[in-house]
Every structure is written in structure tokens, then in C-alpha cells.
Write an enzyme that holds these catalytic residues in place. Structure first.
Site, PDB file in Angstrom:
ATOM      1  NE  ARG A   5      55.568  55.296  48.523  1.00 50.76           N
ATOM      2  CZ  ARG A   5      56.483  55.557  47.592  1.00 50.76           C
ATOM      3  NH1 ARG A   5      56.974  56.773  47.473  1.00 50.76           N
ATOM      4  NH2 ARG A   5      56.904  54.628  46.773  1.00 50.76           N
ATOM      5  CB  ILE A   6      47.992  54.519  49.171  1.00 54.22           C
ATOM      6  CG1 ILE A   6      48.795  54.924  47.927  1.00 54.22           C
ATOM      7  CG2 ILE A   6      46.512  54.862  48.990  1.00 54.22           C
ATOM      8  CD1 ILE A   6      48.442  54.175  46.646  1.00 54.22           C
ATOM      9  NE  ARG A  45      45.955  46.687  40.587  1.00 48.47           N
ATOM     10  CZ  ARG A  45      46.178  48.005  40.481  1.00 48.47           C
ATOM     11  NH1 ARG A  45      45.330  48.870  41.025  1.00 48.47           N
ATOM     12  NH2 ARG A  45      47.245  48.454  39.840  1.00 48.47           N
ATOM     13  CG  ASP A  57      38.842  53.353  42.332  1.00 55.16           C
ATOM     14  OD1 ASP A  57      38.177  54.024  41.518  1.00 55.16           O
ATOM     15  OD2 ASP A  57      40.084  53.208  42.239  1.00 55.16           O
ATOM     16  CD  GLU A  79      38.982  47.677  37.485  1.00 61.68           C
ATOM     17  OE1 GLU A  79      39.105  47.287  38.666  1.00 61.68           O
ATOM     18  OE2 GLU A  79      39.602  48.615  36.999  1.00 61.68           O
ATOM     19  CG  HIS A 138      40.863  51.290  38.515  1.00 63.26           C
ATOM     20  ND1 HIS A 138      41.366  50.037  38.247  1.00 63.26           N
ATOM     21  CD2 HIS A 138      41.829  51.911  39.247  1.00 63.26           C
ATOM     22  CE1 HIS A 138      42.560  49.905  38.786  1.00 63.26           C
ATOM     23  NE2 HIS A 138      42.859  51.028  39.404  1.00 63.26           N
ATOM     24  CB  ILE A 139      38.260  57.520  38.983  1.00 63.00           C
ATOM     25  CG1 ILE A 139      37.227  57.413  40.124  1.00 63.00           C
ATOM     26  CG2 ILE A 139      37.613  57.237  37.638  1.00 63.00           C
ATOM     27  CD1 ILE A 139      36.180  58.508  40.121  1.00 63.00           C
ATOM     28  CB  ALA A 140      41.795  55.539  43.403  1.00 57.09           C
ATOM     29  CB  SER A 141      45.599  57.231  40.237  1.00 53.27           C
ATOM     30  OG  SER A 141      45.169  56.674  39.008  1.00 53.27           O
TER      31      SER A 141
END
Ligand code: DGY
Length: 418
Positions: A207-208, A305, A329, A334, A352-355
Site C-alpha cells: 500500500r505505502i 525500517r 526516516d 534507532e 521516524h516521523i513518516a506517519s
């Protein structure tokens, strides 16, 4: 009464603060401590106890749990990443369900503690669940939820933003500007790469990945080359139709091609974006040998990831190839970065702000809560692509189901009929 006794035996419940108005006037939040950990309590009288390890955005999620008769305790522990010891303190000896974070280590230790506390449901506040040892939960009969369907466009947009920022050197130019170095326009100032009519490659056309591909193809008239073990016919059809439209308008059409190997994507594409899950087969998918196949001016993007890229190899590659750029990201260790990455001007790095759009983060909270509430209410499992009924419809019209349970089949849970 029994519940009150259970709490008393688990926790030192010390009222610390005054209640504040909660949600739609139905519930009040108060603060207390559970085994020394500060928590915010919603719906104090609820008969099932649900622990939430981090404050979640929005209010709708809480309504799902309150409507299911849950007392909800949200951790206010100051650590950004909670240790297993803290999570166990929070769960105590009576805990029906937990909403946890992708930064937590949900394996045998925590699932055993949840099981011992009478737990019947866990949901990750994430679509990815590589931090969860699902078989450890399954072994103990605990359903594991995740939050697919609300991250697609938001995550794809961030991957697109990283692509543009890297290709056009936006962060470098921003730092230059802020440090007062700009003395006037120059033909050579921060020259980057044009994307229009070039080739975008994706690894993983779920999907992404497909949403990102559409943004790049439509937005910049790029051709698409992709690797995925399964063809994405819908995406291919969409791009072919778009190509037809361009041809009809007298413009060069765009093309789409699925290839058999990751190597073919790397060799051919001007931009490569990773959209695969992290598992044994994708750990260090991008290593020094594969980086060497990429064009020296290529852009590599990772909003999937961190460990999908051998980050030390990437740092070496960025240093040796100043025209090569990346947008990251996520990171291998991490929240740490490999030595040298932060010094590479050709790397665009975000935490890690993609969402991180409000709609998505609130939607993730709703889905995670609906997973736990659904299981605790004995509802069947939804597990269908369209989850908007949980997120956007009036609450009363939301399906009576747990939206996404990854081990539903293994646990033989009842599914909502197609
Ligand atoms: C997820 O949900 O897996 C994302 O990485 C959160 O941004």
C-alpha cells in the site's frame, strides 16, 4: 469490589492530582501511581483494566475503550522508551489489555507478564510489528493487533518529501541560509537533480510503496521500475492509464516495469525508495555491494525500517560519492545513528516521523484501541483493507469488530464475513 481488591494488591494507587474534564462529559481523568509509575486514569469505574504505555493523540480511541467498559491507564513515565521492567510495573497483576509502542520489546518476558496478569489482548500502536514476537503472544493465546490502512498516504508523502529534499538539497540550503552565508544568487549554488521524466524505483509495492510510486509518477512524470515478489496489477494499470492520458495530450508517456531482482531496480532507477517489511530476508537488503550498483547521482530513501540498510556501508558510500544522496526516516540502531551519518551533507535525516500527520496518528490510536476493545468485547476480527469505518464514521456506526489482528488465523479467532 473484586476489581478494587485486585488493584489494591497490584498497585499503590495514590491519588496525585485533581480530575479534569474528560471526553464528551462522560469520563474524567485523574492521575495516580501504579507501582510507582505515574498514570492518567480514565473511566475509573471500568471493569476491565487497559494499560497504554504512551499518551496517544485524539479522543476517539478512548471512547472505544470506555464504551467497552474499560478503565484506561495511560503511562506518564518520563522515559521516552519504557523498559520491560517499567511496563511490567504498569501491568501489575491485573491487566486485561495493553496498547504498546514500536520502541518496546514485546517478546516472551512481556507476554508472559501480560498473561500472568490475566491479559487477553495486545495492540501495537503501529502498522509494523517487528518489535513483537508474535509467536510468543500466540503461544499464550494473546491476540496481537496493528494499525494498517491509516498510514498509507501520510507515510508516502514523507517519503516523497525526503526524495525532493535530498534531490534538491533543501536541508543543506536551509542551514546555509540560517548561518548567514547567502551573499547573492549564483549559477552554482546548491545545484541538485531534476526528477521530471526520470525513473523512480520502489522495493516493496504494497500500500505505502504504491502510494509513493503514484505520487512520484503523477507528480513528476517519472517511469516506475519495481521489485516485489507479487505483482501489483492495480498500480500497473493505474500507471498505464496515466501513460495513455499523457500520450493523448501529446506528452511523453510514463512506463511501468516489474523486475525480478532488487539489483535491476538499483541499476536502473534515479530514485530508489524502500517499502518492504523488516524480516530476515530484508535485513541489510541494501549493503555495500548493492549500493555500488546504484547511479552515482541516485537518491536512496528509507521510510520503512532502519535495518533494511547497512547504515555503516551507507555512510561510507555517501562519503565516497558526494553526488549520491539519501533521505532517511529510520535508522539501524534507532534512536542512534551510525558514526559519521550526521556529518554527511548529502543525507537528509528525520526522526521516524513518516506517519506523523494528526489524522494518521489519531487513526492509529483509534485502531489500536478498537483492537483491544474488540477482543475484550468478544467481537470478531475485521482484517479487511478498508478500516475507515472505525476511524471516520460516527462512533455509533463503527463495526463491532477488532480491526486488525495479525495472529487471528493462528488463534482461530472468528472473522467478520466478507
Ligand atoms: C509504523 O506504524 O510501523 C510506523 O513506522 C510508525 O511511523
Amino acid at each position: 469490589m473484586a476489581l478494587a481488591r485486585a488493584f489494591a494488591s497490584v498497585a499503590s494507587l495514590t491519588r496525585q492530582g485533581e480530575s479534569k474534564l474528560g471526553f464528551a462529559g462522560k469520563a474524567f481523568a485523574s492521575t495516580t501511581t501504579v507501582n510507582g509509575v505515574p498514570v492518567e486514569v480514565h473511566n475509573e469505574g471500568g471493569s476491565k483494566r487497559v494499560v497504554v504505555t504512551k499518551t496517544l493523540p485524539g479522543e476517539r480511541w478512548l471512547q472505544f475503550l470506555i464504551n467497552a467498559g474499560c478503565r484506561v491507564e495511560v503511562s506518564k513515565h518520563p522515559d521516552v522508551i519504557l523498559s520491560n521492567a517499567t511496563i511490567k510495573q504498569l501491568m501489575g497483576t491485573k491487566c486485561d489489555g495493553v496498547i504498546g509502542q514500536l520502541t518496546e520489546d514485546w517478546g516472551s518476558e512481556l507476554f508472559e507478564a501480560l498473561k500472568q496478569a490475566g491479559g487477553k489482548a495486545y495492540s501495537n500502536y503501529a502498522v509494523g510489528y517487528n518489535n513483537v514476537k508474535v509467536d510468543e503472544a500466540t503461544k499464550r493465546g494473546i491476540p496481537v493487533g496493528n494499525t494498517p490502512g491509516v498510514l498509507t498516504e501520510t507515510t508516502a508523502e514523507l517519503a516523497a518529501a525526503l526524495t525532493l529534499a535530498a534531490a534538491r538539497r533543501v536541508p543543506e540550503a536551509d542551514v546555509f541560509m540560517r548561518s548567514g552565508k547567502y551573499k547573492g544568487w549564483l549559477p552554482s549554488l546548491f545545484v541538485g537533480q531534476l526528477l521530471q521524466n526520470k525513473t523512480v524505483g520502489i522495493i516493496g509495492a504494497g500500500r505505502i510503496g504504491a502510494a509513493y510510486a503514484r505520487m512520484m509518477v503523477e507528480g513528476h512524470k517519472m517511469n516506475l521500475v519495481y521489485f516485489d515478489p507479487y505483482p501489483n496489477k492495480q498500480l500497473e494499470d493505474y500507471i498505464r492509464l496515466y501513460g495513455e492520458l499523457l500520450r493523448h495530450r501529446g506528452e511523453p508517456p510514463v512506463a511501468v516495469k516489474r523486475v525480478e531482482t532488487v539489483e535491476e531496480v538499483l541499476k536502473e532507477a534515479d530514485v530508489v525508495s524502500l517499502h518492504c517489511n523488516l524480516d530476515a530476508s530484508t535485513r541489510h537488503l541494501i549493503n555495500s555491494q548493492r549500493l555500488a550498483l546504484m547511479k552515482p547521482t541516485a537518491v536512496l530513501v528509507n521510510a520503512a525500517r532502519g535495518p533494511c540498510i547497512d547504515e555503516a556501508a551507507l555512510v561510507a558510500h555517501l562519503k565516497a560519492n558526494p553526488e549520491f544522496r539519501c533521505g532517511l526516516d529510520v535508522f539501524e540502531d534507532e534512536p542512534a545513528m551510525k558514526p559519521g551519518l550526521a556529518d554527511c551533507p548529502n543525507a537528509v535525516i528525520v526522526p521516524h516521523i513518516a506517519s506523523a500527520s494528526l489524522w494518521t496518528r489519531s487513526g492509529m490510536a483509534t485502531l489500536a484501541a478498537a483492537n483491544v476493545a474488540g477482543i475484550l468485547s468478544g467481537y470478531p476480527v475485521w482484517n479487511k483493507q478498508d478500516i475507515l469505518g472505525f476511524v471516520d464514521k460516527p462512533l455509533a456506526a463503527a463495526p463491532h469488530a477488532a480491526p486488525s489482528i495479525v495472529n487471528a488465523k493462528e488463534l482461530k479467532l472468528k472473522m467478520v464475513a466478507e
